[in-house]
Design an enzyme around this catalytic site. Sequence first.
Site, PDB file in Angstrom:
ATOM      1  N   SER A 145       0.837  -0.966  -0.059  1.00 25.37           N
ATOM      2  CA  SER A 145      -0.521   0.240   0.161  1.00 25.37           C
ATOM      3  C   SER A 145       0.962   1.139  -0.066  1.00 25.37           C
ATOM      4  O   SER A 145       1.812   1.213   0.160  1.00 25.37           O
ATOM      5  CB  SER A 145      -0.851   0.564   1.429  1.00 25.37           C
ATOM      6  OG  SER A 145      -1.553   1.157   2.049  1.00 25.37           O
ATOM      7  N   TYR A 158      -2.268  -1.460  10.074  1.00 23.30           N
ATOM      8  CA  TYR A 158      -2.433  -0.920   9.373  1.00 23.30           C
ATOM      9  C   TYR A 158      -1.060  -0.849   8.244  1.00 23.30           C
ATOM     10  O   TYR A 158      -0.550  -1.496   7.584  1.00 23.30           O
ATOM     11  CB  TYR A 158      -3.974  -1.184   8.222  1.00 23.30           C
ATOM     12  CG  TYR A 158      -3.908  -1.015   6.605  1.00 23.30           C
ATOM     13  CD1 TYR A 158      -4.333  -2.114   5.975  1.00 23.30           C
ATOM     14  CD2 TYR A 158      -3.428   0.064   6.070  1.00 23.30           C
ATOM     15  CE1 TYR A 158      -5.028  -2.258   4.574  1.00 23.30           C
ATOM     16  CE2 TYR A 158      -3.059   0.151   4.931  1.00 23.30           C
ATOM     17  CZ  TYR A 158      -4.954  -0.692   4.172  1.00 23.30           C
ATOM     18  OH  TYR A 158      -4.587  -1.177   2.782  1.00 23.30           O
TER      19      TYR A 158
HETATM   20  C1  BGC Z   1      -5.722   1.238   2.225  1.00 21.18           C
HETATM   21  C2  BGC Z   1      -7.543   2.291   1.671  1.00 21.18           C
HETATM   22  C3  BGC Z   1      -7.255   4.129   1.374  1.00 21.18           C
HETATM   23  C4  BGC Z   1      -5.567   4.019   0.065  1.00 21.18           C
HETATM   24  C5  BGC Z   1      -4.883   5.408   0.763  1.00 21.18           C
HETATM   25  C6  BGC Z   1      -4.940   2.079   1.088  1.00 21.18           C
HETATM   26  O1  BGC Z   1      -4.075   1.066   1.244  1.00 21.18           O
HETATM   27  O2  BGC Z   1      -6.770   0.596   1.647  1.00 21.18           O
HETATM   28  O3  BGC Z   1      -8.445   2.171   2.491  1.00 21.18           O
HETATM   29  O4  BGC Z   1      -7.570   4.798   0.726  1.00 21.18           O
HETATM   30  O5  BGC Z   1      -4.571   3.542   1.386  1.00 21.18           O
HETATM   31  O6  BGC Z   1      -4.460   6.077   1.870  1.00 21.18           O
END
Ligand code: BGC
Length: 261
Positions: A145, A158
């Site tokens: 991410s 996360y």
């Molecule tokens: C998340 C999203 C978020 C994006 C940017 C991703 O890793 O799953 O929920 O909008 O990052 O912040």
Amino acid sequence: MYTDLKGKVVVITGGSTGLGRAMAVRFGQEQSKVVINYYKSKDEALEVKKEIEAAGGQAITVQGDVTKEEDVVNLVQTAIKEFGTLDVMINNAGVENPSPSHELSLDNWNKVLDTNLTGAFLGSREAIKYFVENDIKGNVINMSSVHEMIPWPLFVHYAASKGGIKLMSETLALEYAPKGIRVNNIGPGAMNTPINAEKFADPVQRADVESMIPMGYIGKPEEVASVAAFLASSEASYVTGITLFVDGGMTKYPSFQAGRG
Ligand code: BGC
């Protein structure tokens, strides 16, 4: 299209929805043999399988919880049994469950770390074990991410899981490069997927997120799927240990646009 993906066996965890679904459909279009892992959403997984078959591809569905070692072992073994080998492992299953960090329960922390990081490790390990034992120059793609580099208040678990994925993949890439096994990450930004549906249904929140994206729009799942196809293909034969951000520029400090700062 990447012609060498034809006939390749591709496992995708969390393949019934969101980015996983888009990747499953894309590899189906590439005429790969797709193994769609799902946890609870059996009907959606069967829909993806149908969609792939309608496009002339082959697919199977396999239930499994990526936090359970035996389920991940079973997933990889089923792929090998049904399709004869394994070429590409995509560890995509992920969850997010926000909470102020000082109130975050250990259960919540563990669930996110177990799914996003430990799940990706188990999938990587099982795939690499098979590649090494069978002398296959296979491919692992882990779903990271933008939050492997951007800190994210309320999402400490996360962000920690994605930061972990970054160094896990880099380490695996280094360790197995001599065997021709490539390990890469995809780092999506804000994408139009069910995980974000509620947030982006609210025009105020949507506009707020869009203002953080230099390209000005929320990404489409297909825009991640095409990058996964590229990384899995031989067109990316010299690419290992990277995170390929698919984020419309979100990681490029958008607050500095127009010479601010
Ligand atoms: C998340 C999203 C978020 C994006 C940017 C991703 O890793 O799953 O929920 O909008 O990052 O912040």
